[in-house]
Design a protein around this motif. Sequence first.
Motif: not given
Length: 282
Positions: A106, A108-110, A160, A163, A167
């Motif tokens: 990932s 992304g934000c995590f 997962s 997220e 999103t």
Amino acid sequence: MTNQQELTRLINARLDSGSVELPVFDDIALRIDKEVRANKLDADLMCEILEEDLALVAELLRMANSSFFSGMSPVGSLREAAVRLGVRQIASIVFSVSQKRLYSASGGCFKSRLTRLWKHTSAVSLGVRWVAANAGYRSLADDAFVAGLLHDIGKLALLSIIEDIITNDSVEISDEVIDQTLLDLHCEQGAILLDSWNLPEIFKIVVLQQDDELLDPHNPVLCMVRLVNKVCIAEGLGEMGHSVEADIESLPEVNALSLSEADLEELRMIIRDCGDEGKAAA
């Protein structure tokens, strides 16, 4: 701001719809694990399987030459690594590399959360292998190592999903709500994921019972994972990144495994060393 009840509803809706991509177990790592458990894997077959993934081979050789195996002369080829370390040790490294890939997937934000979770997971796996080797359970060292790598797999799956919710649904969720949701749901979700991967029952039991109030003292792998998980949290290597005061010496897992105060102190030192990223990855 989404509360915990609403987040749980959104997670269940995602799972029911099948619209979210859950972590997929690496096919090569799964094949190697099955062959090892069936006692069918030799150096030639292992090399044949691994050569299908050259990136995995490169990472395996990097880890085989890491400080984790200090004292050994460097290995320069896959076959040399298989002969030098043995197929079971190589299989453990392959399992670790495949899991690390999942936690690194990932962007992304995590991303930072997943980095902390991987450091915790790898520290637990290293710690339980040490306990198995030093507490009279050497024959269980490989299973203990894998159980350590898998014990928090449900949190990876849930992150997962969350997220995806953040999103695509543009919802705001506080860290506190996320933390509590992971704590409440990760054991069940982890067991479901292991079922989908067709992994042995021993790992599902560890995932399901790791947070139970009562301990099964007759399951040494479970005892090891529970103990090392708590030591990691006490030493600041929990997935939330902060330490928690705990009376480790009085834990029932210590008694079940017949560990001494000297054993616990050495275990703590090993976990502290895992703060070094290279050792944790190994």
